[in-house]
Scaffold this motif. Structure first.
Motif, PDB file in Angstrom:
ATOM      1  N   ALA A 163     -20.898  -0.655  -1.960  1.00 41.55           N
ATOM      2  CA  ALA A 163     -20.408  -0.409  -0.601  1.00 41.55           C
ATOM      3  C   ALA A 163     -18.967   0.078  -0.702  1.00 41.55           C
ATOM      4  CB  ALA A 163     -20.481  -1.679   0.233  1.00 41.55           C
ATOM      5  N   ARG A 164     -18.563   0.870   0.273  1.00 43.46           N
ATOM      6  CA  ARG A 164     -17.198   1.402   0.294  1.00 43.46           C
ATOM      7  C   ARG A 164     -16.564   1.103   1.648  1.00 43.46           C
ATOM      8  NH1 ARG A 164     -16.316   7.436  -1.670  1.00 43.46           N
ATOM      9  NH2 ARG A 164     -16.700   6.274  -3.612  1.00 43.46           N
ATOM     10  N   VAL A 165     -15.300   0.693   1.637  1.00 39.60           N
ATOM     11  CA  VAL A 165     -14.570   0.478   2.880  1.00 39.60           C
ATOM     12  C   VAL A 165     -13.226   1.194   2.813  1.00 39.60           C
ATOM     13  CG1 VAL A 165     -15.654  -1.757   3.330  1.00 39.60           C
ATOM     14  CG2 VAL A 165     -13.446  -1.673   2.172  1.00 39.60           C
ATOM     15  N   GLN A 166     -12.835   1.725   3.963  1.00 39.61           N
ATOM     16  CA  GLN A 166     -11.512   2.316   4.125  1.00 39.61           C
ATOM     17  C   GLN A 166     -10.635   1.291   4.830  1.00 39.61           C
ATOM     18  OE1 GLN A 166      -9.962   5.545   3.346  1.00 39.61           O
ATOM     19  NE2 GLN A 166      -8.282   4.137   3.822  1.00 39.61           N
ATOM     20  N   LEU A 167      -9.575   0.859   4.171  1.00 36.99           N
ATOM     21  CA  LEU A 167      -8.661  -0.094   4.779  1.00 36.99           C
ATOM     22  C   LEU A 167      -7.587   0.619   5.577  1.00 36.99           C
ATOM     23  CD1 LEU A 167      -8.144  -2.694   1.913  1.00 36.99           C
ATOM     24  CD2 LEU A 167      -9.651  -2.859   3.896  1.00 36.99           C
ATOM     25  N   ASP A 168      -7.143  -0.044   6.635  1.00 37.16           N
ATOM     26  CA  ASP A 168      -5.993   0.424   7.408  1.00 37.16           C
ATOM     27  C   ASP A 168      -5.343  -0.802   8.020  1.00 37.16           C
ATOM     28  OD1 ASP A 168      -4.085   1.487   9.034  1.00 37.16           O
ATOM     29  OD2 ASP A 168      -5.409   2.812  10.158  1.00 37.16           O
ATOM     30  N   ASN A 169      -4.333  -1.310   7.340  1.00 37.91           N
ATOM     31  CA  ASN A 169      -3.636  -2.511   7.801  1.00 37.91           C
ATOM     32  C   ASN A 169      -2.323  -2.183   8.499  1.00 37.91           C
ATOM     33  OD1 ASN A 169      -4.994  -5.191   6.730  1.00 37.91           O
ATOM     34  ND2 ASN A 169      -5.263  -3.663   5.120  1.00 37.91           N
ATOM     35  N   LEU A 170      -2.166  -0.940   8.938  1.00 35.19           N
ATOM     36  CA  LEU A 170      -0.879  -0.507   9.480  1.00 35.19           C
ATOM     37  C   LEU A 170      -1.002  -0.041  10.930  1.00 35.19           C
ATOM     38  CD1 LEU A 170       2.131   0.315   9.097  1.00 35.19           C
ATOM     39  CD2 LEU A 170       1.295   2.545   8.315  1.00 35.19           C
ATOM     40  N   VAL A 171      -0.208  -0.652  11.803  1.00 34.59           N
ATOM     41  CA  VAL A 171       0.056  -0.123  13.145  1.00 34.59           C
ATOM     42  C   VAL A 171       1.563  -0.217  13.326  1.00 34.59           C
ATOM     43  CG1 VAL A 171      -0.377  -0.289  15.614  1.00 34.59           C
ATOM     44  CG2 VAL A 171      -2.159  -0.970  14.005  1.00 34.59           C
ATOM     45  N   ARG A 172       2.233   0.926  13.426  1.00 35.84           N
ATOM     46  CA  ARG A 172       3.701   0.930  13.439  1.00 35.84           C
ATOM     47  C   ARG A 172       4.262   0.631  14.830  1.00 35.84           C
ATOM     48  NH1 ARG A 172       6.178   2.352   8.897  1.00 35.84           N
ATOM     49  NH2 ARG A 172       5.209   3.792   7.408  1.00 35.84           N
ATOM     50  N   ASN A 173       5.375  -0.100  14.837  1.00 36.44           N
ATOM     51  CA  ASN A 173       6.145  -0.293  16.077  1.00 36.44           C
ATOM     52  C   ASN A 173       7.527   0.344  15.952  1.00 36.44           C
ATOM     53  OD1 ASN A 173       7.344  -2.027  14.291  1.00 36.44           O
ATOM     54  ND2 ASN A 173       7.148  -3.859  15.569  1.00 36.44           N
ATOM     55  N   GLU A 174       7.570   1.403  15.134  1.00 31.48           N
ATOM     56  CA  GLU A 174       8.801   2.158  14.933  1.00 31.48           C
ATOM     57  C   GLU A 174       8.435   3.585  14.537  1.00 31.48           C
ATOM     58  OE1 GLU A 174      10.841   0.363  11.696  1.00 31.48           O
ATOM     59  OE2 GLU A 174       9.241   0.749  10.262  1.00 31.48           O
ATOM     60  N   VAL A 175       9.412   4.441  14.536  1.00 30.26           N
ATOM     61  CA  VAL A 175       9.229   5.822  14.061  1.00 30.26           C
ATOM     62  C   VAL A 175       9.853   5.930  12.677  1.00 30.26           C
ATOM     63  CG1 VAL A 175       9.770   8.248  14.449  1.00 30.26           C
ATOM     64  CG2 VAL A 175       9.199   6.781  16.389  1.00 30.26           C
ATOM     65  N   ASP A 176       9.018   6.298  11.717  1.00 32.51           N
ATOM     66  CA  ASP A 176       9.454   6.483  10.336  1.00 32.51           C
ATOM     67  C   ASP A 176       9.469   7.984  10.056  1.00 32.51           C
ATOM     68  OD1 ASP A 176       9.607   6.783   7.531  1.00 32.51           O
ATOM     69  OD2 ASP A 176       8.686   4.832   7.209  1.00 32.51           O
ATOM     70  N   ALA A 177      10.621   8.491   9.634  1.00 29.63           N
ATOM     71  CA  ALA A 177      10.757   9.936   9.423  1.00 29.63           C
ATOM     72  C   ALA A 177       9.781  10.461   8.383  1.00 29.63           C
ATOM     73  CB  ALA A 177      12.194  10.248   8.996  1.00 29.63           C
ATOM     74  N   LEU A 178       9.280   9.589   7.496  1.00 28.59           N
ATOM     75  CA  LEU A 178       8.357  10.016   6.448  1.00 28.59           C
ATOM     76  C   LEU A 178       6.888   9.892   6.863  1.00 28.59           C
ATOM     77  CD1 LEU A 178      10.136   8.401   3.357  1.00 28.59           C
ATOM     78  CD2 LEU A 178      10.350  10.749   4.227  1.00 28.59           C
ATOM     79  N   ASP A 179       6.641   9.366   8.065  1.00 31.04           N
ATOM     80  CA  ASP A 179       5.261   9.152   8.532  1.00 31.04           C
ATOM     81  C   ASP A 179       5.088   9.845   9.869  1.00 31.04           C
ATOM     82  OD1 ASP A 179       2.763   8.290   9.259  1.00 31.04           O
ATOM     83  OD2 ASP A 179       3.126   6.168   8.886  1.00 31.04           O
ATOM     84  N   THR A 180       4.369  10.941   9.874  1.00 29.27           N
ATOM     85  CA  THR A 180       4.141  11.678  11.123  1.00 29.27           C
ATOM     86  C   THR A 180       2.842  11.275  11.806  1.00 29.27           C
ATOM     87  OG1 THR A 180       3.016  13.463   9.938  1.00 29.27           O
ATOM     88  CG2 THR A 180       5.400  13.666  10.225  1.00 29.27           C
ATOM     89  N   VAL A 181       2.086  10.360  11.184  1.00 32.60           N
ATOM     90  CA  VAL A 181       0.772   9.983  11.722  1.00 32.60           C
ATOM     91  C   VAL A 181       0.837   8.670  12.487  1.00 32.60           C
ATOM     92  CG1 VAL A 181      -1.592   9.398  11.101  1.00 32.60           C
ATOM     93  CG2 VAL A 181      -0.396  11.205   9.861  1.00 32.60           C
TER      94      VAL A 181
END
Length: 708
Positions: free
Chosen positions: A573-591
């Motif tokens: 089985a394969r899972v895609q993890l996503d443990n991130l929900v930002r409460n700020e703006v990071d200049a290196l993360d446009t998503v």
């Protein structure tokens, strides 16, 4: 096709009408078509609500030992459910509420998938319809100690093909109905705060702070309290007009049914009865003449809860006294024995007996409704959808003494017996194959082997309603489950976890909790380092848990199931993890980004006017955003209107903003907004499956204002 109101025609038969088979289309075109949304600006075309021609709530109850609210519904017709067992069918939606005395609290939703089934008869010749289904929700109750019984009212709203509105206990279903009953919450342990109001202040001043400030433990009290003897029961119940053959019954049965009880114990009991002026000969004669007495308790409903793989029986406790003691005593037991005719050959299989403790209470109107829950290994019963399984099941209620485990027809002294028909949902049968059945709370065949996201149509946990929005990643703890196939018993397995982002692999060896077929908790501990563990059996691990993994991060992981056989890799089985929900703006993360800016012009206080603002809400697996106002003198301020510049309506909450943000205004002119401090909160929610249990992790951003 003949059309009418959906009620029985002249022959007494129900006729399928447009109001049923076009229900979704009708309310899509006009939400107030049936007059159930009078606040909407639409005309009523066909006034109707609470129509129970097709489905109806029979019972709502509560299990004090499992903290579950259970609702039993009857599906009455052979048609009208949007297709047969090999189609997608339709849903019976339920929503539960609990009232502890200060108003209804939303306890959550549930759903049952239903289909059209042809008319038929079982082995004894009885019609298969109605079919009894059960749905439930886990509830975290408000507990108090036994001296203050907690007997809340529960409500369930049943609505076919239209989920009841959250937070609306008065939601009027078109197809369906509403049912209520009072229930009993298991008490917690006593703690000092329960009597602190009765302690003189001069005594309190001498006590250490840790005694005064201690908080109650919210778990049920494991001490059942003292068992009342026959002399105490005689004194108690003579004044309540409880007949002697009732209150003496449990102790007489315990003596007569216990082979090891000698003459001295029997003589002692007889002497106690004599001292209490009880005529044992007359009591025994009355008991011989008493069969199936339902004056004190009565079994009312029985059905199958697919969500927890259990048969659920509901019984009603009807009287204030006659249950061997009040809430701080051991009370007495109601026993429910479960039987099933799985092969439709008029022969019952004994499934087990469930005990429920009851006490004397000052009962509300309608008595108290209890649920007895018997787990069933449904995996051993499943068949393909073209061979639907509808079976007759039986429950026998007996107070004070367990019912027979060998004779399903034997009537108890106190209690009764009911039969119902249930449907076991179709699915793969046990075939001796080891594989993953559930990954992260979702059926394994609904988790994409390429993307690691959930496929459209996937459901979570016990819900039968598809995840919305779909294409969900996973966050927190990922649980892995497999079949309880008895042919796999005795084998060893392990799970290899591989980080596809380049982090290597390891074998899962974290201990995890399981529940056995009696509802008792347990722990499985794989061998450290190598991860080997025995394949789960239904009696020891009813949900087939194989392992847990909490890696964190946002990588893809593969889980490889290995068995102790040649060529031991049996499933992946394969899972895609996503443990991130930002409460700020990071200049290196446009998503992934979140931000909230309020134009207070640097002032300490802002006027009661429109306040300019801007927010950013973005996420790789975005679900929704919300803006709310918190604080104020009452703690629950009115929510001000939000507008885009030019007084346009706000964006849909399901739409992301650009990284540069979206300008909007907050209207603070409401006269109900008193001068005070407030917080404007932005909440960003993604669509991740969190800890294999719920959908949506969130981040919040708070900005304070002081209103003039």
């Amino acid at each position: 096709m003949t059309e009418n109101s959906g009620r029985p025609d002249d022959s007494g038969d129900v006729v399928l009408t447009a109001s049923r088979w076009q229900f979704r289309q009708l309310i899509t075109a006009n939400p107030n078509h049936f007059g159930t949304f009078p606040d909407l600006p639409f005309e009523v075309v066909e006034p109707m609500q609470g129509n129970t021609a097709y489905e109806e709530v029979q019972c709502v109850s509560y299990s004090p030992t499992r903290d579950r609210i259970e609702a039993t519904i009857n599906v009455k017709q052979t048609f009208g459910y949007s297709g047969g067992p090999c189609t997608s069918g339709s849903f019976e939606h339920l929503r539960f509420y609990v009232d502890y005395g200060s108003g209804w609290e939303d306890a959550g939703p549930a759903a049952i998938k239903v289909h059209d089934f042809a008319a038929g008869r079982d082995c004894p010749g009885d019609p298969l319809h109605p079919i009894s289904y059960v749905a439930s929700v886990k509830h975290t109750p408000h507990r108090r100690w036994c001296g203050t019984p907690v007997l809340p009212r529960v409500r369930v709203i049943l609505s076919w093909n239209l989920p009841p509105t959250p937070g609306d206990p008065d939601f009027p279903p078109v197809w369906g109905d509403v049912h209520e009953c009072h229930v009993q919450i298991a008490p917690r342990r006593f703690f000092f705060g329960d009597i602190i109001q009765y302690i003189p202040s001069k005594v309190l001043d001498t006590l250490p702070a840790k005694v005064i400030e201690q908080t109650p433990i919210p778990h049920p009290d494991p001490d059942p309290g003292p068992l009342m003897d026959l002399a105490e029961l005689t004194t108690r119940y003579r004044q309540d007009d409880v007949p002697a053959h009732r209150f003496a019954f449990p102790q007489l049965m315990a003596l007569s049914d216990t082979a090891g009880v000698g003459g001295q114990a029997l003589a002692s009991s007889a002497l106690v009865a004599q001292a209490s002026k009880l005529n044992l000969s007359e009591i025994l004669k009355q008991l011989e003449d008493t069969k199936g007495d339902v004056d004190f308790e009565e079994l009312e409903c029985l059905g199958l809860d697919e969500g927890i793989s259990s048969l659920v029986a509901t019984f009603n406790v009807k009287k204030n006294s006659g249950y061997s003691g009040g809430p701080c005593t051991a009370g007495s037991k109601e026993y429910v024995a479960f039987w099933a005719d799985w092969d439709d050959d008029c022969r019952y299989t004994y499934l087990g007996t469930v005990e429920v403790v009851v006490h004397d209470y000052d009962l509300p109107d309608g008595g108290l409704c209890y649920a007895a829950i018997q787990p069933i290994d449904l995996g051993a019963l499943r068949r393909p959808c073209d061979k639907p399984r509808i079976n007759r099941v039986r429950a026998v209620l007996s107070w004070g003494s367990p019912p027979s485990t060998t004779d399903p027809d034997k009537l108890p002294t106190w209690g009764n017996r009911i039969d119902r028909h249930v449907q076991v949902e179709p699915g793969p049968t046990y075939d001796g194959t080891a594989h993953f059945t559930i990954v992260g709370g979702v059926a394994a065949n609904k988790v994409n082997l390429i993307t690691g996201l959930t496929d459209p149509g996937a459901t979570l946990g016990t819900s039968t309603v598809p995840l919305n929005p779909p294409l969900c990643p996973f966050a927190g703890q990922v649980t892995l489950q497999g079949p309880n196939d008895p042919t796999l018993a005795g084998h060893q397995y392990r799970i290899k976890a591989t980080n596809l982002g380049g982090g290597g692999f390891h074998y899962l060896d974290t201990a995890f909790g399981v529940v056995d077929s009696n509802g008792n908790p347990g722990t499985v501990t794989p061998t450290p380092g190598t991860g080997w563990a025995p394949w789960p059996t239904w009696t020891s691990n009813t949900e087939g848990f194989l392992g847990v993994h909490t890696p964190g991060g946002n990588d893809q992981w593969d889980y490889t199931l290995e068995l102790d056989v040649a060529g031991n890799t049996v499933d992946t089985a394969r899972v895609q993890l996503d443990n991130l929900v930002r409460n700020e703006v990071d200049a290196l993360d446009t998503v992934n980004a979140g931000d909230l800016w309020l134009d207070t012009a640097g002032a300490c206080k802002v006027p009661k006017a429109e306040l300019n603002a801007r927010f950013v809400a973005r996420d790789l697996h975005f679900s929704s955003w919300s803006l709310s106002l918190l604080g104020g003198p009452g703690g629950n301020p009115p929510q001000p209107p939000l507008h885009l510049p030019g007084n346009l309506p706000m964006l849909p909450t399901s739409s992301q903003t650009p990284l540069s943000g979206t300008d909007f205004t907050i209207d603070l002119t409401d006269p109900m907004l008193a001068p005070c401090g407030y917080v404007v909160r932005l909440t960003i929610v993604d669509r991740a499956i969190v800890n294999s249990v719920t959908q949506g992790q969130h981040a919040t951003i708070d900005r304070g204002i002081c209103l003039e």
